[in-house]
Structure formats: C-alpha cells, structure tokens
Design an enzyme around this catalytic site. Structure first.
Site, PDB file in Angstrom:
ATOM      1  CB  SER A  31      -1.363   0.187   0.763  1.00 51.49           C
ATOM      2  OG  SER A  31      -1.883   0.980   1.272  1.00 51.49           O
ATOM      3  CG  ASP A  85      -6.697  -1.612  -4.596  1.00 55.19           C
ATOM      4  OD1 ASP A  85      -7.284  -0.728  -4.194  1.00 55.19           O
ATOM      5  OD2 ASP A  85      -5.396  -2.465  -4.479  1.00 55.19           O
ATOM      6  CG  HIS A  88      -5.828  -2.577  -0.776  1.00 50.75           C
ATOM      7  ND1 HIS A  88      -4.052  -1.488  -2.107  1.00 50.75           N
ATOM      8  CD2 HIS A  88      -4.910  -1.883   0.499  1.00 50.75           C
ATOM      9  CE1 HIS A  88      -3.242  -1.234  -0.591  1.00 50.75           C
ATOM     10  NE2 HIS A  88      -3.831  -0.301   0.094  1.00 50.75           N
TER      11      HIS A  88
END
Length: 218
Positions: free
Chosen positions: A15, A142, A199
């Site tokens: 991330s 996502d 994600h």
C-alpha cells in the site's frame, strides 16, 4: 545489528508503504537493497471518490470536495503532516502538483530539483524492482488505492478523470525522470497487474504470497 544487512536485503512493502519504500531507496545514498517489491502501492498517487471518502475523514478536510481538495492537499503544511496528502494526484491539476513541489512530484522526478540525479542513481542501483497490483473486477478502486493501475505506474491522462495511460506512455517513463526506464531496459524491472486481487489480499492471502511474491525473493 547492522552487520546482518551488510550483504544486502530485500524490501517488501504494501500500500502506501510501497510508495514510501520506493522513495526510501531513492533517498538513501548508502542503501543495499537487492530487490524492492511494491504491493498495490500508489506509485503515481491516488485520486477518485472512493479514496476521497477516506481522505475527507482527516481533520480540516471534511468541508472540501474531490474537485478542490488539492488546495489543501498540496499545501506545504499538509504535505509535511498528512501522509494521505502525499498520495493525492488530481489529474485535472497536474501543474499545481508540480508547482507546489509536492512529495509525489519530487520523488517522481517532475521538479527541477538538484537532488534528483542522486535519487535517480540510487534507484537504478537496485538489482530488481517488482511492482504488483490487483485490477478490480469493477471500477478503479481495489479497496485501498484508486485507480488501482497506479500500483504499476499507470494513471489518468492529464486533464481527464476517466482516460488512463499505461506506464510506458507516462512522462516518468519516456523522460526517465527517476530511473524507471533505466531499470526496465537493464532487465531489472517487473510490472504485473493481476485481475481480481483485492488490496488486502497481498498481505493476508498465503496463496497470493506464494504465487506472486515469493518467486521474486528466492
């Protein structure tokens, strides 16, 4: 102990950490990173209604809209104190991103900064750079970044909120602003966008780890 890392090490980052680890490699003149693996990192930034829903929860943001939040996100104070502001990249305000000398503009090599040559050389010293992202079945979000293609250096075309441009047509690649094309031409760059991986699956799904991440570390 520093001697543990004397022969080098890998960085695997998820991330916003994927973006931060990439910029850390650029920043460190003495890094010994062999392989950088970025998992769904907003390498080109983030923009859109889903990401803005997260951003507007921050203090002082609630009165702004997705169209004008750049005014505070690009401000020097926000750039220094709010890490999500570092990610914001409004495709309708590219000139403001650069002229404000934002974190993203600096580390994507878009400013006339005297330190960029050193940052580019540091990035090019990587043995391998791997950028992975998931592609949602619907939409551009996502579950963490928007658009998801930012994880592999794709992004909206300047002046458009819908049309996307792939990495090799982006200025950062064609002008080799921070060494991305250099790594690619040396055969050291891996870019992969995998349909259907959300994600958080990059860090909590063992099958995803064994299939897409581990092969780059052994």
């Amino acid at each position: 102990k520093p001697d543990i890392f004397s022969r080098g090490y890998h960085l695997v980052c998820h991330s916003q950490g994927g973006l931060l680890c990439r910029t850390l490699v650029q920043y460190m003149d003495d890094h010994k990173v062999h392989t950088l693996v970025s998992l769904a990192g907003p390498q080109m930034g983030a923009y859109g209604p889903a990401f803005f829903d997260f951003l507007k929860k921050l203090p002082g943001i609630e009165s702004f809209t997705v169209e004008n939040v750049y005014k505070i996100a690009y401000a020097a104070l926000a750039q220094k104190t709010l890490s999500p502001a570092n990610d914001w990249n409004d495709p309708m305000r590219h000139d403001a991103l650069v002229s404000s000398r934002t974190f993203l503009a600096l580390y994507n090599g878009l400013t006339n900064d005297p330190g960029n040559a050193a940052r580019k050389a540091n990035f090019a010293r990587l043995k391998h750079a791997v950028f992975l992202t998931g592609i949602p079945q619907e939409g551009d979000y996502d579950g963490g970044i928007e658009p998801a293609c930012s994880g592999v250096f794709g992004y909206y075309r300047d002046g458009s909120r819908t049309e996307k441009v792939a990495m090799k047509s982006q200025q950062i690649y064609t002008a080799d602003t921070f060494g991305l094309r250099t790594l690619d031409e040396a055969g050291k760059l891996v870019i992969e966008a995998v349909p259907g991986i959300g994600h958080h699956a990059w860090v909590d799904n063992v099958d995803v780890f064994h299939t897409y991440i581990l092969p780059h570390l052994v």
